[in-house]
Write a protein that holds these residues in place. Structure first.
Motif, mmCIF file in Angstrom:
data_model
loop_
_atom_site.group_PDB
_atom_site.id
_atom_site.type_symbol
_atom_site.label_atom_id
_atom_site.label_comp_id
_atom_site.label_asym_id
_atom_site.label_seq_id
_atom_site.Cartn_x
_atom_site.Cartn_y
_atom_site.Cartn_z
ATOM 1 N N ASP A 337 0.896 -1.220 0.103
ATOM 2 C CA ASP A 337 0.014 -0.049 -0.118
ATOM 3 C C ASP A 337 0.672 1.369 -0.019
ATOM 4 O O ASP A 337 0.567 2.148 -0.826
ATOM 5 C CB ASP A 337 -0.711 0.001 1.195
ATOM 6 N N ARG A 340 2.591 1.720 -3.307
ATOM 7 C CA ARG A 340 1.226 2.088 -4.037
ATOM 8 C C ARG A 340 1.071 3.536 -4.177
ATOM 9 O O ARG A 340 0.859 4.355 -5.368
ATOM 10 C CB ARG A 340 0.096 1.119 -4.294
ATOM 11 N N ARG A 341 1.074 3.994 -2.989
ATOM 12 C CA ARG A 341 0.702 5.670 -2.839
ATOM 13 C C ARG A 341 1.658 6.298 -3.594
ATOM 14 O O ARG A 341 1.332 7.439 -4.209
ATOM 15 C CB ARG A 341 0.167 5.682 -1.359
ATOM 16 N N ASP A 363 -4.126 -4.062 -5.438
ATOM 17 C CA ASP A 363 -2.984 -4.903 -5.019
ATOM 18 C C ASP A 363 -2.978 -6.167 -6.066
ATOM 19 O O ASP A 363 -3.762 -7.115 -6.053
ATOM 20 C CB ASP A 363 -3.381 -5.470 -3.443
#
Length: 425
Positions: A337, A340-341, A363
């Motif tokens: 996460d 990904r951000r 994901d």
């Protein structure tokens, strides 16, 4: 009960990704060419008052009688989805008093037209045209320029199997003598003419020459040529057109059966025909319409224009030189996460900088993301996970050579822009 899927309206089509890139390529090629020759874009409504087309195209034509999408609005006015662009551009020219500012204008427009024809391969009820018009020039060089532009456009799109078909329609001075001679032939040929031509022969006799029904073409094979009836001015005009086209190396044929059936059409008429998809057929056509603007309430003004059938042209270009879609320069494979951000922030910054970038927002495993990069044919993949962020180094993998290198997270966007931006010339 399962709901019924809503389908396309018959005769309409979606232009999907994979096709749109080809259409954009054709549009860019046409726009560049037009603007190099001094044409300016005009954008016209897709809906006009029905009277405009009844007066410009003619109430006796199949388009007005059978093919237009016409309806009454809530105020009772008859409105029509435009079946062609020329009348709309003429209306705009008159309404905005362009002749008072500068009568000489060159316009182009690209967009959809609407006719309720029988749908078949290459013919749609919503179809697209590339349109160019010249107002305020009576000299034959305007005619030559438009034909030359068409040939150049097709050359740039690698559509090389093209021939211009040209004819002269004369003018109000010389056309009546030709119509009188034609009327005698039409009376003799009447038993062999189709129902449409029998209806046309008294009201619009020139259109019989343009009928594609084999029996009508055979019956009219011996019809007189309008070229034998031209006045001196029309003959000189047409000679200049054909002589100059020959000097410019534009292949053409004189086609005595090429006509336009309305009285405001004068002198040069032309089509561009191609055998690129097999049978020889027209992909563009135009003509001089020196009487149209005046007939619509404007000043007496010479004018000439053409329209290209965009749908058919796209089909030809796709068959002769398919255009590949542009893959992303970079795919970002983010794992976790936090990664990904961070990757999403990088992707927005790179996109603003003009670097083609793609990533998955959900994901997914690294294997799944690499498969997606392959499907998109991405040039390179940036691999970033929690451990890479912690170490301050991410991996840039070249998908062609399979080599990879580490890139510092610090000033990553700046570094990637330097890598992907072309070197200055």
């Amino acid at each position: 009960m399962n709901p019924t899927n809503i389908q396309l309206i018959r005769g309409f089509k979606d232009i999907l990704p994979g096709e749109t890139e080809l259409w954009q390529h054709i549009e860019r090629t046409a726009i560049t060419l037009f603007e190099d020759f001094g044409y300016r874009e005009i954008r016209i409504p897709i809906m006009e008052k029905t009277e405009l087309f009844a007066r410009s195209i003619g109430e006796d034509t199949d388009i007005v009688e059978k093919e237009m999408y016409t309806f009454a609005d809530r105020g009772g006015d008859l409105l029509t989805l435009r079946p062609e662009a020329t009348a709309c551009i003429c209306r705009s020219y008159i309404q905005h008093k362009m002749a008072a500012q500068d009568p000489v204008r060159k316009f182009y427009t690209i967009g959809p037209m609407f006719r309720r024809e029988r749908p078949q391969k290459g013919r749609y009820r919503q179809f697209y045209q590339i349109d160019a018009e010249i107002f305020g020039i009576a000299a034959p060089f305007a005619d030559i320029e438009l034909i030359f532009l068409l040939r150049t456009l097709f050359d740039r799109l690698n559509v090389t199997d093209t021939t211009a078909h040209v004819n002269s329609l004369g003018c109000p001075v010389c056309r009546p003598r030709f119509k009188a001679a034609l009327a005698q032939i039409l009376d003799q040929a009447a038993p062999h003419l189709c129902a449409d031509c029998l209806r046309r022969k008294d009201r619009n006799p020139l259109r019989v020459l343009d009928c594609k029904v084999p029996g009508c073409r055979k019956a009219m094979a011996g019809a007189p040529s309008i070229l034998d009836y031209l006045c001196d001015d029309c003959r000189t005009h047409f000679s200049t057109v054909t002589d100059t086209l020959a000097k410019l190396g534009v292949p053409f044929e004189i086609d005595k059966q090429l006509v336009r059936g309305l009285d405001y059409y004068t002198r040069t008429a032309f089509e561009i025909q191609t055998g690129a998809l097999g049978a020889q057929s027209a992909v563009a056509g135009g003509g001089r319409y020196d009487g149209l603007i005046e007939s619509l309430g404007g000043p007496a003004m010479p004018a000439i224009g053409f329209a290209v059938g965009f749908d058919r042209l796209a089909e030809i270009v796709a068959a002769t030189a398919p255009l590949a879609t542009r893959p992303p320069a970079l795919f970002i494979a983010a794992l976790g996460d936090t990664a990904r951000r961070q990757a999403f922030e990088w992707s927005t910054a790179l996109g603003v900088a003009g670097i083609g970038v793609s990533m998955l927002y959900e994901d997914r495993s690294l294997k799944a993301q690499m498969k997606q990069a392959n499907r998109l044919n991405a040039g390179q993949v940036l691999i970033v996970g929690e451990s890479e962020l912690a170490a301050g180094q991410v991996v840039l993998r070249d998908m062609a050579s399979k080599t990879q290198r580490e890139i510092p997270v610090t000033a990553l966007v700046k570094t990637l822009i330097e890598i992907f931006s072309p070197a200055p010339v």
